[in-house]
Write a protein that holds these residues in place. Structure first.
Motif, PDB file in Angstrom:
ATOM      1  N   ILE A  33     -13.927 -69.402  98.462  1.00 14.06           N
ATOM      2  CA  ILE A  33     -14.148 -69.847  97.074  1.00 14.06           C
ATOM      3  C   ILE A  33     -15.258 -68.983  96.462  1.00 14.06           C
ATOM      4  O   ILE A  33     -16.305 -68.772  97.089  1.00 14.06           O
ATOM      5  CB  ILE A  33     -14.563 -71.343  97.044  1.00 14.06           C
ATOM      6  CG1 ILE A  33     -13.381 -72.208  97.468  1.00 14.06           C
ATOM      7  CG2 ILE A  33     -15.069 -71.755  95.671  1.00 14.06           C
ATOM      8  CD1 ILE A  33     -13.724 -73.658  97.693  1.00 14.06           C
ATOM      9  N   ASP A  34     -14.986 -68.491  95.260  1.00 16.39           N
ATOM     10  CA  ASP A  34     -15.987 -67.641  94.587  1.00 16.39           C
ATOM     11  C   ASP A  34     -17.255 -68.431  94.322  1.00 16.39           C
ATOM     12  O   ASP A  34     -17.186 -69.590  93.900  1.00 16.39           O
ATOM     13  CB  ASP A  34     -15.436 -67.168  93.229  1.00 16.39           C
ATOM     14  CG  ASP A  34     -14.548 -65.953  93.422  1.00 16.39           C
ATOM     15  OD1 ASP A  34     -14.702 -65.292  94.454  1.00 16.39           O
ATOM     16  OD2 ASP A  34     -13.701 -65.712  92.537  1.00 16.39           O
ATOM     17  N   ILE A  35     -18.374 -67.794  94.539  1.00 13.07           N
ATOM     18  CA  ILE A  35     -19.651 -68.452  94.198  1.00 13.07           C
ATOM     19  C   ILE A  35     -20.150 -67.787  92.917  1.00 13.07           C
ATOM     20  O   ILE A  35     -20.549 -66.615  92.950  1.00 13.07           O
ATOM     21  CB  ILE A  35     -20.693 -68.264  95.319  1.00 13.07           C
ATOM     22  CG1 ILE A  35     -20.093 -68.696  96.666  1.00 13.07           C
ATOM     23  CG2 ILE A  35     -21.968 -69.035  95.015  1.00 13.07           C
ATOM     24  CD1 ILE A  35     -20.984 -68.392  97.856  1.00 13.07           C
ATOM     25  N   PRO A  36     -20.097 -68.501  91.794  1.00 17.19           N
ATOM     26  CA  PRO A  36     -20.559 -67.852  90.551  1.00 17.19           C
ATOM     27  C   PRO A  36     -22.024 -67.428  90.709  1.00 17.19           C
ATOM     28  O   PRO A  36     -22.843 -68.234  91.172  1.00 17.19           O
ATOM     29  CB  PRO A  36     -20.417 -68.955  89.494  1.00 17.19           C
ATOM     30  CG  PRO A  36     -19.497 -69.974  90.105  1.00 17.19           C
ATOM     31  CD  PRO A  36     -19.673 -69.880  91.582  1.00 17.19           C
ATOM     32  N   PRO A  37     -22.336 -66.158  90.388  1.00 15.36           N
ATOM     33  CA  PRO A  37     -23.705 -65.663  90.628  1.00 15.36           C
ATOM     34  C   PRO A  37     -24.771 -66.555  89.996  1.00 15.36           C
ATOM     35  O   PRO A  37     -25.834 -66.768  90.576  1.00 15.36           O
ATOM     36  CB  PRO A  37     -23.709 -64.281  89.972  1.00 15.36           C
ATOM     37  CG  PRO A  37     -22.273 -63.936  89.768  1.00 15.36           C
ATOM     38  CD  PRO A  37     -21.465 -65.180  89.784  1.00 15.36           C
ATOM     39  N   GLU A  38     -24.468 -67.138  88.806  1.00 11.57           N
ATOM     40  CA  GLU A  38     -25.503 -67.952  88.153  1.00 11.57           C
ATOM     41  C   GLU A  38     -25.807 -69.219  88.959  1.00 11.57           C
ATOM     42  O   GLU A  38     -26.897 -69.766  88.903  1.00 11.57           O
ATOM     43  CB  GLU A  38     -25.148 -68.275  86.692  1.00 11.57           C
ATOM     44  CG  GLU A  38     -23.968 -69.202  86.463  1.00 11.57           C
ATOM     45  CD  GLU A  38     -22.610 -68.492  86.479  1.00 11.57           C
ATOM     46  OE1 GLU A  38     -22.542 -67.340  86.928  1.00 11.57           O
ATOM     47  OE2 GLU A  38     -21.623 -69.137  86.066  1.00 11.57           O
ATOM     48  N   LEU A  40     -26.134 -69.360  92.131  1.00 12.09           N
ATOM     49  CA  LEU A  40     -27.064 -69.040  93.213  1.00 12.09           C
ATOM     50  C   LEU A  40     -28.512 -69.177  92.761  1.00 12.09           C
ATOM     51  O   LEU A  40     -29.395 -69.407  93.563  1.00 12.09           O
ATOM     52  CB  LEU A  40     -26.812 -67.608  93.710  1.00 12.09           C
ATOM     53  CG  LEU A  40     -25.480 -67.420  94.412  1.00 12.09           C
ATOM     54  CD1 LEU A  40     -25.210 -65.953  94.673  1.00 12.09           C
ATOM     55  CD2 LEU A  40     -25.485 -68.204  95.729  1.00 12.09           C
ATOM     56  N   LEU A  41     -28.717 -69.042  91.447  1.00 13.39           N
ATOM     57  CA  LEU A  41     -30.099 -69.124  90.938  1.00 13.39           C
ATOM     58  C   LEU A  41     -30.479 -70.552  90.558  1.00 13.39           C
ATOM     59  O   LEU A  41     -31.637 -70.843  90.298  1.00 13.39           O
ATOM     60  CB  LEU A  41     -30.236 -68.220  89.700  1.00 13.39           C
ATOM     61  CG  LEU A  41     -29.991 -66.740  89.955  1.00 13.39           C
ATOM     62  CD1 LEU A  41     -30.024 -65.954  88.661  1.00 13.39           C
ATOM     63  CD2 LEU A  41     -31.050 -66.192  90.924  1.00 13.39           C
ATOM     64  N   MET A  42     -29.471 -71.438  90.548  1.00 12.63           N
ATOM     65  CA  MET A  42     -29.732 -72.794  90.063  1.00 12.63           C
ATOM     66  C   MET A  42     -30.781 -73.527  90.903  1.00 12.63           C
ATOM     67  O   MET A  42     -31.574 -74.291  90.380  1.00 12.63           O
ATOM     68  CB  MET A  42     -28.442 -73.600  90.044  1.00 12.63           C
ATOM     69  CG  MET A  42     -27.583 -73.300  88.839  1.00 12.63           C
ATOM     70  SD  MET A  42     -26.041 -74.195  88.973  1.00 12.63           S
ATOM     71  CE  MET A  42     -25.519 -74.179  87.276  1.00 12.63           C
ATOM     72  N   SER A  85     -25.591 -76.260  92.669  1.00 14.87           N
ATOM     73  CA  SER A  85     -26.561 -75.508  93.473  1.00 14.87           C
ATOM     74  C   SER A  85     -26.379 -75.832  94.953  1.00 14.87           C
ATOM     75  O   SER A  85     -26.501 -74.943  95.801  1.00 14.87           O
ATOM     76  CB  SER A  85     -28.009 -75.732  93.001  1.00 14.87           C
ATOM     77  OG  SER A  85     -28.248 -77.073  92.819  1.00 14.87           O
ATOM     78  N   LEU A  86     -26.031 -77.075  95.304  1.00 19.06           N
ATOM     79  CA  LEU A  86     -25.791 -77.421  96.718  1.00 19.06           C
ATOM     80  C   LEU A  86     -24.586 -76.648  97.261  1.00 19.06           C
ATOM     81  O   LEU A  86     -24.631 -76.075  98.352  1.00 19.06           O
ATOM     82  CB  LEU A  86     -25.505 -78.923  96.849  1.00 19.06           C
ATOM     83  CG  LEU A  86     -26.718 -79.853  96.765  1.00 19.06           C
ATOM     84  CD1 LEU A  86     -26.263 -81.301  96.560  1.00 19.06           C
ATOM     85  CD2 LEU A  86     -27.580 -79.746  98.021  1.00 19.06           C
ATOM     86  N   LEU A  87     -23.503 -76.648  96.472  1.00 21.36           N
ATOM     87  CA  LEU A  87     -22.286 -75.949  96.916  1.00 21.36           C
ATOM     88  C   LEU A  87     -22.571 -74.475  97.124  1.00 21.36           C
ATOM     89  O   LEU A  87     -22.183 -73.882  98.130  1.00 21.36           O
ATOM     90  CB  LEU A  87     -21.158 -76.120  95.879  1.00 21.36           C
ATOM     91  CG  LEU A  87     -20.597 -77.537  95.696  1.00 21.36           C
ATOM     92  CD1 LEU A  87     -19.645 -77.592  94.513  1.00 21.36           C
ATOM     93  CD2 LEU A  87     -19.886 -78.008  96.965  1.00 21.36           C
ATOM     94  N   ALA A  88     -23.295 -73.870  96.163  1.00 25.21           N
ATOM     95  CA  ALA A  88     -23.577 -72.431  96.258  1.00 25.21           C
ATOM     96  C   ALA A  88     -24.437 -72.143  97.480  1.00 25.21           C
ATOM     97  O   ALA A  88     -24.160 -71.192  98.227  1.00 25.21           O
ATOM     98  CB  ALA A  88     -24.268 -71.952  94.986  1.00 25.21           C
ATOM     99  N   THR A  89     -25.463 -72.954  97.723  1.00 34.46           N
ATOM    100  CA  THR A  89     -26.367 -72.704  98.854  1.00 34.46           C
ATOM    101  C   THR A  89     -25.602 -72.746 100.176  1.00 34.46           C
ATOM    102  O   THR A  89     -25.725 -71.853 101.014  1.00 34.46           O
ATOM    103  CB  THR A  89     -27.493 -73.763  98.879  1.00 34.46           C
ATOM    104  OG1 THR A  89     -28.160 -73.716  97.635  1.00 34.46           O
ATOM    105  CG2 THR A  89     -28.475 -73.521 100.007  1.00 34.46           C
ATOM    106  N   LEU A  90     -24.803 -73.800 100.367  1.00 42.15           N
ATOM    107  CA  LEU A  90     -24.099 -73.937 101.649  1.00 42.15           C
ATOM    108  C   LEU A  90     -23.005 -72.882 101.804  1.00 42.15           C
ATOM    109  O   LEU A  90     -22.867 -72.273 102.862  1.00 42.15           O
ATOM    110  CB  LEU A  90     -23.490 -75.345 101.766  1.00 42.15           C
ATOM    111  CG  LEU A  90     -24.524 -76.447 102.019  1.00 42.15           C
ATOM    112  CD1 LEU A  90     -23.901 -77.818 101.857  1.00 42.15           C
ATOM    113  CD2 LEU A  90     -25.128 -76.320 103.424  1.00 42.15           C
TER     114      LEU A  90
END
Ligand SMILES: Nc1ncnc2c1ncn2[C@@H]1O[C@H](COP(=O)(O)OP(=O)(O)OP(=O)(O)O)[C@@H](O)[C@H]1O
Length: 347
Positions: A33-38, A40-42, A85-90
């Motif tokens: 699943i794509d992680i939107p770059p923005e 990752l900064l959340m 932000s949780l989804l992106a981190t993991l």
């Protein structure tokens, strides 16, 4: 005794069962699943309540004694911001974090989101079936086992029987008697917004069917978000919203709430009032035609579909540029993909 399969010298690929291929596909799809770059900064931008919840949840994901959570926050307090932000981190670290929501529209704002009933194969009609139609050895079950976190948005709109069915599934799969099979589940929602939808149900029945009335509710760690990030520049309005949501706003003799004058467009005649409404929400159509992003945070909600059509017609006629018609379909071109896109095709 039969002959060993090795004796037949089959090519190795043929030994991989269809189910195994599908199993790998489900897990691969989640991992890709794509992680939107923005997003990752959340995690760097979270306010103190969001940060507290974020740390608590990640701690639980990696602890030996895992537990589940409910994120309670009125509209605009940044629940979705926290989920993303949780989804992106993991996911960035290669873990599987499954995102589901009760309605199709909410899944569309969570990367990789699916509706809960589709993802866990839970029947929408409990009069017919109360169990998840998931094969314990199958690909989705394997995906659930592998997941570090399962996030369920709009759980406040889910019937408590659905949550119970989900709990039974996880206990069975994890072979554990602990709530949700000791998986880390993050439920979120706002009971001030919409409760479960049950046709012709009385208020009592609706309240009874709520997650709040499930014994499982008491097993969750509650995390509260109270700072309204959507109306951060208008604290008076966010306090008003909270009073309405919690039933604290005084009502008149007809049990109606009085709105502030500056929230209301006065009624002169239909055309004039609609014009004023459109102008106050969308003051500069030329700008939006050049820069669609300046338009995405504006919308008009109406109680009836007829009014949506009427307002859309007016707006389309006024929008600068040439008119194009795009026909949409509710069927996938390849029928085998119909289930994968069901949430979006029918929303
Ligand atoms: N920490 C933050 N920093 C900057 N903007 C934020 C932050 N948290 C939330 N926001 C912004 O505030 C707005 C509301 O947040 P969000 O949509 O996550 O709230 P919500 O609780 O999910 O609302 P609802 O219940 O109405 O869906 C969004 O525009 C979001 O980008």
């Amino acid at each position: 005794m039969g002959t060993s399969i090795v004796a037949y010298q089959l090519p190795l690929d043929d030994l991989v069962s269809v189910d195994q291929v599908h199993l790998t596909k489900e897990i691969e799809a989640e991992r890709n699943i794509d992680i939107p770059p923005e997003n990752l900064l959340m995690s760097l931008k979270l306010n103190s309540q969001q940060k507290y919840a974020y740390n608590k949840i990640l701690e639980a994901c990696f602890a030996s004694h895992r537990h589940s959570f409910f994120i309670d926050g009125p509209g605009g307090t940044g629940k979705t911001f926290l989920y993303r932000s949780l989804l992106a981190t993991l996911r960035l670290q290669g873990y599987i974090a499954i995102a589901v929501a009760t309605s199709g529209i909410a899944t569309s704002i969570l990367p990789g989101g699916r509706t809960a009933h589709l993802r866990f194969k839970i029947s929408l009609d409990f009069s017919k079936n109360r169990t998840c139609q998931l094969n314990k050895q199958g690909s989705v079950a394997k995906l659930l086992l592998e997941s570090k976190l399962i996030l369920w948005d709009e759980a406040s709109m889910t019937k408590r029987e659905t949550i119970k069915t989900f709990d039974d599934l996880l206990r069975d799969m994890m072979e554990s008697e602990l709530p949700f099979g000791a998986k880390v589940i993050v439920f979120g929602g706002d009971f001030r917004q919409i409760l479960p939808v049950i046709e012709q149900a009385t208020k009592e029945v609706l309240l009874q069917s709520c997650f709040l009335n499930s014994p499982l509710w008491y097993k969750l760690h509650k995390l509260k978000l109270t700072e309204n990030m959507r109306t951060i520049l208008d604290p008076q309005f966010s306090e008003f919203l909270l009073r309405v949501g919690e039933g604290r706003e005084p009502v008149n003799l007809n049990s109606k709430i009085t709105l502030f004058r500056d929230l209301v467009i006065p009624y002169y005649d239909k055309e004039e009032s609609l014009n004023r409404l459109l102008h106050s929400v969308f003051p500069d159509l030329t700008l939006y035609s050049q820069d669609p992003y300046s338009m995405i945070n504006r919308c008009i909600l109406t109680p009836k579909n007829n009014s949506v059509d009427e307002l859309n017609d007016i707006m389309i006629r006024r929008f600068p540029g040439e008119l194009h018609t795009y026909i949409s379909s509710d069927k996938a071109i390849d029928q085998r993909h119909q289930d994968d896109y069901k949430d979006f095709l029918n929303s």
